[in-house]
Design a protein around this motif. Structure first.
Motif, mmCIF file in Angstrom:
data_model
loop_
_atom_site.group_PDB
_atom_site.id
_atom_site.type_symbol
_atom_site.label_atom_id
_atom_site.label_comp_id
_atom_site.label_asym_id
_atom_site.label_seq_id
_atom_site.Cartn_x
_atom_site.Cartn_y
_atom_site.Cartn_z
ATOM 1 N N PRO A 145 0.823 -1.211 0.000
ATOM 2 C CA PRO A 145 0.000 0.000 0.000
ATOM 3 C C PRO A 145 0.852 1.252 0.000
ATOM 4 N N ALA A 146 0.405 2.262 -0.710
ATOM 5 C CA ALA A 146 1.169 3.509 -0.806
ATOM 6 C C ALA A 146 1.257 4.180 0.552
ATOM 7 N N GLY A 147 2.367 4.888 0.742
ATOM 8 C CA GLY A 147 2.571 5.624 1.978
ATOM 9 C C GLY A 147 3.933 5.351 2.568
ATOM 10 N N VAL A 148 4.300 6.163 3.562
ATOM 11 C CA VAL A 148 5.590 6.045 4.233
ATOM 12 C C VAL A 148 5.362 5.482 5.625
ATOM 13 N N HIS A 149 6.007 4.366 5.929
ATOM 14 C CA HIS A 149 5.855 3.746 7.244
ATOM 15 C C HIS A 149 6.368 4.696 8.329
ATOM 16 N N PRO A 150 5.723 4.735 9.490
ATOM 17 C CA PRO A 150 6.146 5.675 10.548
ATOM 18 C C PRO A 150 7.583 5.503 11.004
ATOM 19 N N THR A 151 8.161 4.306 10.837
ATOM 20 C CA THR A 151 9.539 4.094 11.277
ATOM 21 C C THR A 151 10.568 4.369 10.183
ATOM 22 N N ALA A 152 10.119 4.667 8.987
ATOM 23 C CA ALA A 152 11.054 4.995 7.906
ATOM 24 C C ALA A 152 11.635 6.386 8.130
ATOM 25 N N VAL A 153 12.856 6.574 7.634
ATOM 26 C CA VAL A 153 13.524 7.881 7.717
ATOM 27 C C VAL A 153 13.680 8.417 6.303
ATOM 28 N N VAL A 154 12.999 9.503 5.998
ATOM 29 C CA VAL A 154 12.994 10.074 4.651
ATOM 30 C C VAL A 154 13.410 11.542 4.754
ATOM 31 N N ALA A 155 14.472 11.908 4.038
ATOM 32 C CA ALA A 155 14.954 13.297 4.087
ATOM 33 C C ALA A 155 13.882 14.262 3.587
ATOM 34 N N ASP A 156 13.958 15.496 4.093
ATOM 35 C CA ASP A 156 12.930 16.492 3.784
ATOM 36 C C ASP A 156 12.867 16.840 2.303
ATOM 37 N N ASP A 157 13.988 16.741 1.587
ATOM 38 C CA ASP A 157 14.001 17.172 0.190
ATOM 39 C C ASP A 157 13.846 16.020 -0.804
ATOM 40 N N VAL A 158 13.422 14.855 -0.336
ATOM 41 C CA VAL A 158 13.165 13.730 -1.238
ATOM 42 C C VAL A 158 11.920 14.017 -2.065
ATOM 43 N N THR A 159 11.985 13.708 -3.362
ATOM 44 C CA THR A 159 10.834 13.870 -4.255
ATOM 45 C C THR A 159 10.129 12.535 -4.404
ATOM 46 N N LEU A 160 8.864 12.499 -4.002
ATOM 47 C CA LEU A 160 8.083 11.270 -4.053
ATOM 48 C C LEU A 160 7.029 11.376 -5.146
ATOM 49 N N GLY A 161 7.002 10.405 -6.055
ATOM 50 C CA GLY A 161 5.945 10.346 -7.050
ATOM 51 C C GLY A 161 4.647 9.852 -6.441
ATOM 52 N N ALA A 162 3.650 9.680 -7.280
ATOM 53 C CA ALA A 162 2.358 9.194 -6.810
ATOM 54 C C ALA A 162 2.452 7.721 -6.424
ATOM 55 N N MET A 199 15.518 3.795 4.832
ATOM 56 C CA MET A 199 16.114 5.135 4.874
ATOM 57 C C MET A 199 16.280 5.648 3.448
ATOM 58 N N VAL A 200 15.785 6.864 3.218
ATOM 59 C CA VAL A 200 15.906 7.508 1.917
ATOM 60 C C VAL A 200 16.590 8.851 2.149
ATOM 61 N N GLU A 201 17.784 9.006 1.586
ATOM 62 C CA GLU A 201 18.623 10.157 1.909
ATOM 63 C C GLU A 201 18.323 11.364 1.017
ATOM 64 N N SER A 202 19.011 12.438 1.289
ATOM 65 C CA SER A 202 18.759 13.731 0.654
ATOM 66 C C SER A 202 18.925 13.684 -0.863
ATOM 67 N N GLY A 203 18.033 14.404 -1.561
ATOM 68 C CA GLY A 203 18.152 14.556 -3.002
ATOM 69 C C GLY A 203 17.637 13.397 -3.814
ATOM 70 N N VAL A 204 17.085 12.377 -3.198
ATOM 71 C CA VAL A 204 16.572 11.207 -3.920
ATOM 72 C C VAL A 204 15.272 11.571 -4.636
ATOM 73 N N VAL A 205 15.086 11.009 -5.821
ATOM 74 C CA VAL A 205 13.838 11.164 -6.575
ATOM 75 C C VAL A 205 13.263 9.775 -6.826
ATOM 76 N N LEU A 206 12.053 9.546 -6.340
ATOM 77 C CA LEU A 206 11.370 8.271 -6.521
ATOM 78 C C LEU A 206 10.186 8.477 -7.454
ATOM 79 N N GLY A 207 10.145 7.741 -8.555
ATOM 80 C CA GLY A 207 9.069 7.864 -9.524
ATOM 81 C C GLY A 207 7.766 7.270 -9.033
#
Length: 345
Positions: A102-119, A128-136
């Motif tokens: 299911p779409a969404g970010v798990h509460p225990t995941a760590v995702v940088a503020d500037d990550v670009t998340l697609g639909a 963990m998803v670090e700074s500057g990452v782009v996910l389609g």
């Protein structure tokens, strides 16, 4: 079948596969199994003549097979010239992973503020998803996976649990990375001063094309200068090692435990069998097949099937042959001298 398993009529499957249906098109099935194990609510398939012996006793609802074997089938059948390709299509229909993230970010995941998340992106527990990452759109990041800074991942790609993608990696659309694989680790680069080793910083990256699949515990190293490049639709099995600055052409396949040394170029539509080793700085032409456990130390410039090594034999026979192998150079020299004498005579 469970209540979550999708079901299809045989007519729906025939239309999807472009197969010819012989039997009841309204019959509904919800799974895929072997000829021997299939039950009355499952489809079986016959793609290898070795399993013809299991056809008469199958309990499957229907069998996917080539027209040549149709008359021997005791149940409904779906006839297709390439039943193995049809099996691949059916396997995706009944894949239990479909729709399970299911779409969404798990509460225990760590995702940088500037990550670009697609639909419809899904990021699992403790990822963990670090700074500057782009996910389609539609990307799935499995539990415990790490995506390094400035990495780009294309639409509908999936990282299973505990995948590690280093910084600056580019992954195309619809890629599948299995647990434990590492993309973008440092290549094996060191300079020796006569006494000790000095590390060479690996300044390149890794580029994976569209529709690439990488098996569990495989490693693709980043380039020393420039990128390691894996083409579109390349399939890489488990425990494969691809060194820095290697290039693998589109639609090639690498079986388990293949090892490719640095800066080697593998062409398009190549197949490397299990345990194949390629030395560094080689060029392998398009359309080359290398059989399992072969060692390639020179470039291959023409398509075809290539092999090296010897098959297993009883130890006593092998030991005698090993001694003779050591004598080959001397035998060749003696034979050359005899031929020279014969020409004189």
């Amino acid at each position: 079948m469970t209540h979550d398993t999708p079901t299809f009529t045989l007519a729906e499957l025939a239309e999807r596969l472009g197969a010819r249906l012989q039997g009841d098109g309204t019959r509904r099935v919800g799974g895929l199994a072997t000829l021997r194990d299939a039950g009355p609510d499952q489809v079986a398939f016959l793609a290898n003549r070795a399993y013809l012996k299991d056809l008469p006793d199958t309990r499957a609802a229907a069998v996917l097979l080539a027209p040549a074997h149709g008359e021997a089938c005791p149940v409904d059948r779906l006839e297709l010239d390439n039943p193995y390709l049809g099996y691949a299509e059916l396997s995706r229909l009944f894949d239990p992973l479909v729709g399970r993230a299911p779409a969404g970010v798990h509460p225990t995941a760590v995702v940088a503020d500037d990550v670009t998340l697609g639909a419809n992106v899904a990021i699992g527990a403790q990822a963990m998803v670090e700074s500057g990452v782009v996910l389609g759109d539609g990307v799935v990041i499995g539990a415990g996976s790490v995506v390094g800074a400035d990495t780009l991942i294309g639409a509908d790609s999936r990282l299973h649990a505990n995948v590690t993608v280093y910084h600056g990696v580019v992954i195309g659309a619809r890629a599948i990375l299995h647990s434990g694989c590492v993309i973008g680790g440092d290549g094996f680069g060191f300079a020796h001063d006569g006494e000790r080793w000095h590390k060479i910083a690996q300044l390149g990256g890794v580029v994976l094309g569209d529709d690439v699949e990488v098996g569990s515990c495989s490693s693709i190293d980043r380039g020393a200068l420039g990128d390691t490049v894996i083409g579109d639709d390349v399939k890489i099995d488990s425990q494969v090692q691809i060194a820095h600055n290697v290039q693998v052409g589109d639609h090639s396949a690498l079986a388990g435990c293949v090892g490719i040394a640095g800066s080697t170029r593998v062409g398009r539509h190549c197949m490397l069998g299990g345990g194949v080793g390629l030395s560094g700085h080689l060029t392998i032409a398009d359309g080359v097949q290398v059989t399992g456990m072969s060692l390639v130390t020179n470039s291959i410039h023409a398509p075809g099937v290539y092999s090296s090594g010897t098959g297993a034999m009883d130890n006593a026979h092998w030991r005698r042959n090993a001694v003779r192998f050591k004598q080959l150079d001397d035998i060749a020299r003696r034979l050359a001298r005899l031929e020279k004498v014969g020409r004189r005579g």
